[in-house]
Write an enzyme that holds these catalytic residues in place. Structure first.
Site, PDB file in Angstrom:
ATOM      1  N   THR A 185     -25.963  47.713  91.823  1.00 15.72           N
ATOM      2  CA  THR A 185     -25.540  46.476  92.509  1.00 15.72           C
ATOM      3  C   THR A 185     -25.979  45.500  91.620  1.00 15.72           C
ATOM      4  O   THR A 185     -26.694  45.268  90.934  1.00 15.72           O
ATOM      5  CB  THR A 185     -26.318  46.228  93.836  1.00 15.72           C
ATOM      6  N   GLU A 330     -23.628  50.613  97.823  1.00 15.05           N
ATOM      7  CA  GLU A 330     -24.654  51.688  98.490  1.00 15.05           C
ATOM      8  C   GLU A 330     -23.886  52.354  99.416  1.00 15.05           C
ATOM      9  O   GLU A 330     -24.516  53.569  99.894  1.00 15.05           O
ATOM     10  CB  GLU A 330     -25.766  50.791  99.351  1.00 15.05           C
TER      11      GLU A 330
HETATM   12  P1  ADP Z   1     -22.739  43.660  94.889  1.00 11.46           P
HETATM   13  O1  ADP Z   1     -22.915  44.565  93.853  1.00 11.46           O
HETATM   14  O2  ADP Z   1     -22.358  42.191  94.684  1.00 11.46           O
HETATM   15  O3  ADP Z   1     -23.618  43.566  96.256  1.00 11.46           O
HETATM   16  P2  ADP Z   1     -21.120  44.877  96.783  1.00 11.46           P
HETATM   17  O4  ADP Z   1     -19.303  45.195  96.399  1.00 11.46           O
HETATM   18  O5  ADP Z   1     -21.742  46.179  97.044  1.00 11.46           O
HETATM   19  O6  ADP Z   1     -21.354  44.304  95.363  1.00 11.46           O
HETATM   20  O7  ADP Z   1     -21.076  43.873  97.724  1.00 11.46           O
HETATM   21  C1  ADP Z   1     -21.283  44.324  98.969  1.00 11.46           C
HETATM   22  C2  ADP Z   1     -21.333  42.954  99.941  1.00 11.46           C
HETATM   23  O8  ADP Z   1     -20.210  42.099  99.725  1.00 11.46           O
HETATM   24  C3  ADP Z   1     -21.590  43.315 101.327  1.00 11.46           C
HETATM   25  O9  ADP Z   1     -23.058  43.538 101.748  1.00 11.46           O
HETATM   26  C4  ADP Z   1     -21.032  41.947 101.992  1.00 11.46           C
HETATM   27  O10 ADP Z   1     -22.144  40.901 101.960  1.00 11.46           O
HETATM   28  C5  ADP Z   1     -19.965  41.485 101.186  1.00 11.46           C
HETATM   29  N1  ADP Z   1     -18.750  41.979 101.719  1.00 11.46           N
HETATM   30  C6  ADP Z   1     -17.894  43.214 101.167  1.00 11.46           C
HETATM   31  N2  ADP Z   1     -16.637  42.950 101.802  1.00 11.46           N
HETATM   32  C7  ADP Z   1     -16.811  42.066 102.892  1.00 11.46           C
HETATM   33  C8  ADP Z   1     -16.010  41.299 103.743  1.00 11.46           C
HETATM   34  N3  ADP Z   1     -14.834  41.864 103.856  1.00 11.46           N
HETATM   35  N4  ADP Z   1     -16.377  40.232 104.441  1.00 11.46           N
HETATM   36  C9  ADP Z   1     -17.511  39.502 104.134  1.00 11.46           C
HETATM   37  N5  ADP Z   1     -18.282  40.448 103.159  1.00 11.46           N
HETATM   38  C10 ADP Z   1     -18.293  41.370 102.607  1.00 11.46           C
END
Ligand code: ADP
Length: 542
Positions: A185, A330
């Protein structure tokens, strides 16, 4: 009494075996890093993945070894994935948009033993390879003719390295719970955390992702994953596309509007997936050039909240269905998708867009709930928001090395760190990241709602809401805005536009204009650095 059905371990190489047998002639079209469009098939990829597996074994790599990839979406990257998994080693996708020191930290934490790297990233790897003590071999994803001069130790050209194996090789077999892939992450707070997918979770996720009310993809689709393979498994498309035998179109390193449009058009792409900013660039390009999207049926948009204007334009102007989705690294990563249940099928116009602004409901295989600070479940009333928790067979049960254990509870619930509400129909809407929510007088204000509303203003390019200290309320919202080129909306224009569309006490106390808003390596607004930037800011209301 046990059932009398066969044990058929859910191993990832079965996906590519099936693609070869049932869909062997189906194309994988890549914009290569060297430049030209390259056409291969599932049969080619299958054969070459076997060669990768054989070749890795010849070089002494074994079950459980972590093998990194630092690469764009191309057929070669897919082959590398399946070859790595085929000997029970673990593909570890690295996000090149992270700082070099962070990549080195991640590689050391994972103890990567080898790396497949695209030509584009050779200079980046040269900077850090010396710091990664476990690294034994570098395979540059090109041929000898394009091989650069490099200081990288033990660097070989992929094609020549591959040619030393004949591909007469049998996949290794092992338990389906064996680790298959790894992705960190982005770690906006603290160190990045490693998520370790298993063969079983990858295969189940591929099946979950393809279902009609999830991504809804089939062998008749032509799929363009713009979302990179290093961003949470390309949202599972690297597994679900071979599973169903869909043609794949891989964009390589070019993600600008013109390049993506060219592939959509020439390859007759029917389905694509990307973060909102990519779609913003594409829509701008087709509007400026007067193009159409005659083949595209559906786009999945996630990673951050999808602005209403994007959904409306796709659907009204180009007849492309938008599926808003939410997920996390995750979760492999799909969590929810906003497709229509029968009771919503007839919604039209603004009411339909209202529903599509939500992140949707989970497919079978994901359970979710929202809780208060004391872990009490909150009602599904579409307004009470709290901590969003999930569990399922493709959801992490811990991080690599045992860090972050406080996010997992004894009943298997994973605290996503997101704040959301769920309505009576089961549709979830994200209102914030827990650490970004604005707490005004003890009540929570959703920054995502404010941002979505602000970007609805025709002269606003991007907006971010952050909490700024306030002597009476603790925190109050400040809206940070990037104007569209050539446009000069004032603070009052923007506030007047927002007025009446959110609760009065949610309205920003001030608007600050900036030329750029910082983003994370996965394209999200970097709230931490924005808050840092505005930490001395005095609101006019204070
Ligand atoms: P990172 O490694 O930056 O956490 P992720 O792709 O795992 O990358 O990010 C997950 C997070 O992205 C989620 O927990 C949420 O906060 C945000 N997220 C993902 N999709 C959406 C969505 N459609 N609307 C709002 N927030 C989103």
């Amino acid at each position: 009494m046990l059932g009398l059905m066969q044990e058929w371990p859910l191993l990832c190489h079965k996906l590519i075996d099936n693609a070869e047998r049932q869909h062997g002639g189906r194309e994988i079209v890549s914009r290569s890093i060297e430049g030209p469009i390259v056409r291969t098939t599932y049969a080619d990829i299958h054969r070459r993945a076997l060669q990768v597996a054989e070749r890795l074994e010849q070089d002494g790599f074994r079950l459980g070894d972590r093998i990194a990839t630092l690469a764009w979406n191309t057929a070669r990257h897919i082959e590398a994935w399946y070859g790595i998994m085929g000997i029970g080693a673990i593909y570890h996708t690295l996000n090149p948009r992270l700082f070099p020191e962070q990549i080195a930290w991640i590689m050391n934490n994972a103890e990567d033993r080898a790396i497949f790297v695209d030509l584009t990233f050779v200079p980046l790897l040269e900077k850090i390879a010396g710091q990664v003590k476990s690294l034994r071999q570098v395979i540059v994803l090109t041929d000898q003719a394009h091989m650069p001069q490099t200081s990288l130790p033990n660097a070989v050209a992929y094609e020549e390295w591959l040619a030393e194996a004949d591909g007469v090789f049998a996949w290794k077999t092992f338990d389906e719970n064996t680790a298959a892939g790894m992705c960190y992450t982005s770690g906006t707070t603290g160190d990045p955390k490693g998520v370790l997918y298993s063969h079983r979770s990858n295969v189940l996720h591929a099946m979950i992702a393809a279902m009609p009310d999830a991504m809804g993809i089939s062998a008749r689709d032509v799929i363009l994953p713009v979302v990179p393979m290093f961003h949470a498994n390309a949202w599972g498309l690297g597994q679900s596309a071979p599973m169903i035998g869909a043609k794949l179109v891989m964009p390589g390193c070019k993600m600008d509007g013109a390049s993506i449009y060219e592939l959509l058009d020439t390859e007759k792409v029917t389905f694509s997936a990307a973060v909102p900013t990519v779609w913003m660039m594409l829509l701008q390009y087709i509007e400026e050039t007067g193009r159409k999207l005659p083949y595209l049926n559906k786009v999945v948009i996630g990673g951050s909240s999808c602005p209403r204007a994007i959904t409306k334009k796709f659907q009204d102007n180009y007849d492309v269905q938008v599926v808003h989705a939410w997920g996390m690294t995750e979760m492999s990563p799909l969590g929810t998708l906003c497709t229509m249940k029968p009771e919503h099928e007839n919604l039209e116009g603004e009411a339909r867009l209202d529903l599509q602004g939500k992140q949707g409901f989970p497919p079978f295989g994901v359970e979710m709930k929202v809780t208060d600070d004391d872990n009490n479940a909150l009602p599904w009333d579409g307004k009470t928001f709290g901590h969003l928790k999930v569990r399922g067979p493709a959801v992490a049960r811990g991080y690599y090395g045992g860090v972050g254990s406080e996010q997992f509870d004894a009943e298997g619930w994973f605290d996503t760190g997101d704040v959301a509400h769920i309505d009576a129909s089961g549709y979830m809407q994200i209102t914030d990241r827990a650490k970004d929510v604005i707490k005004s007088g003890g009540e929570w204000i959703s920054t995502i709602d404010l941002e979505n509303l602000a970007v609805g203003h025709p002269d606003v390019a991007e907006a971010a809401a952050i909490g700024v200290p306030h002597s009476k309320w603790g925190e109050r919202p400040l809206l940070v805005v990037v104007r569209k080129p050539g446009k000069e909306p004032s603070k009052n224009d923007i506030l007047a536009f927002m007025n009446g569309k959110v609760a009065k006490w949610w309205m920003p106390d001030d608007v600050a204009f900036v030329s750029e808003i910082p983003h994370t390596a996965t394209g999200k607004i970097q709230k931490i650095s924005l808050r840092q930037q505005f930490k001395e800011y005095r609101l006019p209301t204070d």
